[in-house]
Design an enzyme around this catalytic site. Structure first.
Site, PDB file in Angstrom:
ATOM      1  N   VAL A 186     -10.635   8.039  -3.456  1.00 38.53           N
ATOM      2  CA  VAL A 186      -9.677   9.139  -3.561  1.00 38.53           C
ATOM      3  C   VAL A 186      -8.238   8.631  -3.601  1.00 38.53           C
ATOM      4  CG1 VAL A 186      -9.525   9.555  -1.046  1.00 38.53           C
ATOM      5  CG2 VAL A 186      -9.116  11.433  -2.637  1.00 38.53           C
ATOM      6  N   GLU A 227      -6.985   7.748  -7.039  1.00 35.70           N
ATOM      7  CA  GLU A 227      -6.796   8.874  -7.965  1.00 35.70           C
ATOM      8  C   GLU A 227      -5.743   9.874  -7.473  1.00 35.70           C
ATOM      9  OE1 GLU A 227     -10.802  10.202  -7.789  1.00 35.70           O
ATOM     10  OE2 GLU A 227     -11.543   8.652  -9.160  1.00 35.70           O
ATOM     11  N   HIS A 228      -5.425   9.834  -6.200  1.00 36.47           N
ATOM     12  CA  HIS A 228      -4.544  10.849  -5.609  1.00 36.47           C
ATOM     13  C   HIS A 228      -3.533  10.144  -4.729  1.00 36.47           C
ATOM     14  CE1 HIS A 228      -3.277  14.196  -2.952  1.00 36.47           C
ATOM     15  NE2 HIS A 228      -3.676  14.995  -3.906  1.00 36.47           N
ATOM     16  N   PHE A 229      -2.452   9.537  -5.274  1.00 36.15           N
ATOM     17  CA  PHE A 229      -2.103   9.521  -6.692  1.00 36.15           C
ATOM     18  C   PHE A 229      -1.975   8.053  -7.099  1.00 36.15           C
ATOM     19  CE2 PHE A 229      -0.185  13.201  -4.586  1.00 36.15           C
ATOM     20  CZ  PHE A 229      -0.665  14.246  -5.327  1.00 36.15           C
ATOM     21  N   VAL A 273      -2.111   9.148  -1.351  1.00 38.31           N
ATOM     22  CA  VAL A 273      -1.986  10.120  -0.250  1.00 38.31           C
ATOM     23  C   VAL A 273      -3.348  10.797  -0.077  1.00 38.31           C
ATOM     24  CG1 VAL A 273      -0.884  12.263   0.487  1.00 38.31           C
ATOM     25  CG2 VAL A 273       0.455  10.580  -0.769  1.00 38.31           C
TER      26      VAL A 273
END
Lengths: 186, 88
Positions: A80, A83-85, A90
């Site tokens: 995650v 991909e975020h970000f 975060v």
């Protein structure tokens, strides 16, 4: 359609919300004195598995007081964060709300298990892991970003509200509140 | 609290929470599901009505109610079991 038509939070829930915004609902020094539950013990209560299970360890659970504290490893290697970000990892606020919901559910299920042990009810045969479900996100506030590394602490308090349960919860990193949310469930 | 008063509370909550109940005559023989309430709306109507009426019926009893008449029977029994405060 008015699902929850502005019903104000009870005084008890409001007090918990204010406390959750200020600091840990279950302070570390209290949690340190309580028995812990590992992921296998958590899976014995919650139906979530794999990446969807956002609690690695229960740091303290007190059904009689309606309080729980749990931990989640913010391993920088978790997908995650890539991909975020990209370039600014975060841990998503919505996952924080989900983690609070899971902590609340775990507490509800453990309380239910205790009640049924003390007073078996043959009419209440609901499948244990699905005996409770979250139904509303009533309120949420994201206070500061949760960056990778270290441990996220998820605290939750559960209070009864008619046929519903209210979950007032928080996420903290290094003792500082990153988010607060109020959910309800049945 | 009479049965009629309890029914008025339940009907008012249905009118507010269940879209399909708005502006419709509601009878004791109706079931909330037949009127178009989903399961969560039913829980909300019952939960809010019990809070307003200051009664508490166990969840396992509530699941046996098939229509509003059954629900009101449960409410009446629960209200009757609450001791009346002595006159001063």
């Amino acid at each position: 359609m008015s699902r929850w038509p502005g019903a104000p939070l009870s005084e008890e829930a409001n007090a918990l919300l204010r406390a959750a915004e200020r600091g840990p609902l279950l302070p570390d020094e209290v949690a340190a004195t309580r028995p812990r539950l590992d992921r296998a013990a958590i899976e014995a209560l919650l139906p979530h598995r794999g990446r969807s299970l956002l609690l690695d360890e229960v740091l303290a659970i007190e059904p009689a007081r309606g309080l729980i504290s749990a931990g989640y490893d913010l391993d920088p290697g978790r997908a995650v964060f890539a991909e975020h970000f990209p370039g600014r990892p975060v841990w998503p606020g919505l996952l924080q709300v989900e983690a609070i919901g899971q902590a609340g559910l775990l507490l509800m299920l453990e309380s239910r298990r205790g009640r049924r042990e003390a007073l078996p009810d043959p009419d209440d045969a609901a499948d244990e892991p699905f005996a409770h479900a979250l139904t509303h996100v009533l309120w949420a506030r994201f206070v500061r970003p949760v960056e990778p590394g270290g441990r996220l602490v998820i605290g939750a308090a559960v209070v009864e509200d008619g046929l519903f349960h209210l979950v007032v919860g928080q996420c903290l990193k290094e003792g500082r509140v990153s988010s607060v949310a109020v959910l309800s469930g049945v | 609290m009479t049965r009629e008063e309890m029914f008025a509370v339940v009907k008012a909550n249905m009118q507010e929470i269940v879209e399909a109940a708005k502006g419709r005559d509601i009878l004791e023989t109706d079931s909330m599901r037949d009127i178009g309430a989903d399961s969560l709306e039913i829980v909300e109507v019952v939960s809010r009505s019990m809070k307003q009426l200051r009664i508490k019926v166990p969840r396992t009893e509530l699941t046996k109610a098939e229509n509003l008449k059954d629900l009101l029977d449960l409410f009446e029994r629960s209200a009757a079991s609450i001791p009346t405060p002595p006159d001063r």
